[in-house]
Design an enzyme around this catalytic site. Structure first.
Site, PDB file in Angstrom:
ATOM      1  N   GLY A  51       0.871  -1.175   0.000  1.00 45.98           N
ATOM      2  CA  GLY A  51       0.000   0.000   0.000  1.00 45.98           C
ATOM      3  C   GLY A  51       0.900   1.215   0.000  1.00 45.98           C
ATOM      4  N   SER A  53       3.328   3.145   2.642  1.00 42.42           N
ATOM      5  CA  SER A  53       3.852   3.003   4.003  1.00 42.42           C
ATOM      6  C   SER A  53       3.649   4.259   4.846  1.00 42.42           C
ATOM      7  CB  SER A  53       5.339   2.637   3.955  1.00 42.42           C
ATOM      8  OG  SER A  53       6.084   3.615   3.253  1.00 42.42           O
ATOM      9  N   CYS A  83       6.215  -5.329   0.513  1.00 47.54           N
ATOM     10  CA  CYS A  83       6.324  -4.013  -0.123  1.00 47.54           C
ATOM     11  C   CYS A  83       6.237  -2.900   0.935  1.00 47.54           C
ATOM     12  CB  CYS A  83       5.294  -3.890  -1.250  1.00 47.54           C
ATOM     13  SG  CYS A  83       5.782  -2.649  -2.460  1.00 47.54           S
ATOM     14  N   ARG A 112      13.086   3.197  -0.076  1.00 47.93           N
ATOM     15  CA  ARG A 112      11.716   3.327  -0.609  1.00 47.93           C
ATOM     16  C   ARG A 112      11.761   3.651  -2.088  1.00 47.93           C
ATOM     17  NH1 ARG A 112       8.417   7.947   1.035  1.00 47.93           N
ATOM     18  NH2 ARG A 112       6.447   7.156   0.251  1.00 47.93           N
ATOM     19  N   ARG A 141       6.201  -0.032  -7.369  1.00 50.93           N
ATOM     20  CA  ARG A 141       6.873   1.036  -6.607  1.00 50.93           C
ATOM     21  C   ARG A 141       7.534   0.465  -5.343  1.00 50.93           C
ATOM     22  NH1 ARG A 141       6.584   5.882  -7.939  1.00 50.93           N
ATOM     23  NH2 ARG A 141       6.539   6.850  -5.899  1.00 50.93           N
ATOM     24  N   HIS A 181       4.892  -8.508  -4.257  1.00 48.35           N
ATOM     25  CA  HIS A 181       3.527  -8.755  -3.775  1.00 48.35           C
ATOM     26  C   HIS A 181       3.173 -10.237  -3.916  1.00 48.35           C
ATOM     27  CE1 HIS A 181       2.009  -4.584  -3.243  1.00 48.35           C
ATOM     28  NE2 HIS A 181       3.041  -4.320  -4.021  1.00 48.35           N
ATOM     29  N   GLU A 183       0.844 -11.800  -2.673  1.00 45.19           N
ATOM     30  CA  GLU A 183      -0.614 -12.021  -2.600  1.00 45.19           C
ATOM     31  C   GLU A 183      -1.272 -11.918  -3.977  1.00 45.19           C
ATOM     32  OE1 GLU A 183       0.965  -9.354  -1.887  1.00 45.19           O
ATOM     33  OE2 GLU A 183      -0.201  -7.583  -2.465  1.00 45.19           O
TER      34      GLU A 183
HETATM   35  N1  GLN Z   1       5.976   2.946  -2.576  1.00 42.92           N
HETATM   36  C1  GLN Z   1       5.168   2.468  -1.502  1.00 42.92           C
HETATM   37  C2  GLN Z   1       5.640   3.003  -0.163  1.00 42.92           C
HETATM   38  O1  GLN Z   1       6.567   3.700  -0.066  1.00 42.92           O
HETATM   39  C3  GLN Z   1       5.115   0.960  -1.459  1.00 42.92           C
HETATM   40  C4  GLN Z   1       4.377   0.429  -2.673  1.00 42.92           C
HETATM   41  C5  GLN Z   1       3.631  -0.841  -2.453  1.00 42.92           C
HETATM   42  O2  GLN Z   1       3.432  -1.292  -1.343  1.00 42.92           O
HETATM   43  N2  GLN Z   1       3.174  -1.409  -3.534  1.00 42.92           N
HETATM   44  O3  GLN Z   1       5.074   2.693   0.838  1.00 42.92           O
END
Ligand code: GLN
Length: 203
Positions: A51, A53, A83, A112, A141, A181, A183
């Site tokens: 998601g 962070s 992630c 990150r 990402r 990911h 999941e």
């Molecule tokens: N770029 C997101 C972050 O810094 C992480 C991306 C993801 O969980 N798909 O939290």
């Protein structure tokens, strides 16, 4: 086995919660969305999902979850961070937002959004030391692990391309983290490893 199936929570403040709940259910465990501390009390293990962070950090603090999650991590509850969840487990974050905090526990430094803009989302196959078949890994990402502490085991690295050799899956005792990911799709081996850790911790 007379023990009831373990209960595994998914921190449900933001991010891809549903897919993790489904993977946990497929593996025969009880899956619980965790939005309050009392729901965490029921859990034998926890997933910190992907998601954003910074958002998960802020909301978890606001909802009074950050302290209880930290305490459970410190007392040995098995946790899988994926992630954004990997970032939340890390003791140190590079390129974090101002004031960004983590739950911590995992002795790594993560960067990150490490893979950069051009390739911020991609899919690849990753070889895991203990598994015959590679894992089809989806990165969105994603962070990578830039430094690992002495007790951290590297489970997988990217192979090929600009990020060749970058560490993207690690384990330190009861803590497991992936940049990708697991999941997404129906390869449940990463979640199965968490279940194994949870069952082991209950004995
Ligand atoms: N770029 C997101 C972050 O810094 C992480 C991306 C993801 O969980 N798909 O939290």
């Amino acid at each position: 086995m007379t023990d009831p199936a373990p209960t595994i929570g998914v921190l449900a403040v933001q991010g891809d919660v549903r897919e993790h709940l489904e993977a946990i259910t497929r593996l025969g465990c009880r899956a619980v969305a965790v939005r309050r501390p009392s729901e965490l009390d029921d859990c034998d293990g926890l997933v910190l999902p992907g998601g954003e962070s910074t958002t998960i950090d802020k909301l978890a603090r606001r909802w009074g979850l950050a302290g209880p999650v930290r305490e459970r991590i410190a007392s040995g509850m098995p946790v899988l961070g994926t992630c954004a969840g990997m970032i939340l487990l890390a003791d140190r974050v590079l390129d974090g937002a101002v004031d960004q905090q983590t739950f911590g526990g995992l002795d790594v430094t993560v960067r990150r959004n490490a893979f950069g803009r051009q390739v911020d989302s991609f899919e690849t196959h990753l070889a895991f030391a203990d598994w015959d078949e590679p894992v089809h890994a989806v990165f969105i990402r994603a962070p990578w692990v830039e430094e690992v502490g002495a007790d951290v085991e590297v489970l997988a690295r990217v192979s090929g391309g600009a990020a060749d050799g970058r560490v993207v899956a690690v384990r330190q005792g009861h803590l497991l983290a992936t940049s990708f990911h697991p999941e997404v799709g129906t390869d449940d081996r990463v979640h199965a490893l968490l279940v194994q850790m949870v069952v082991g911790a209950r004995r």
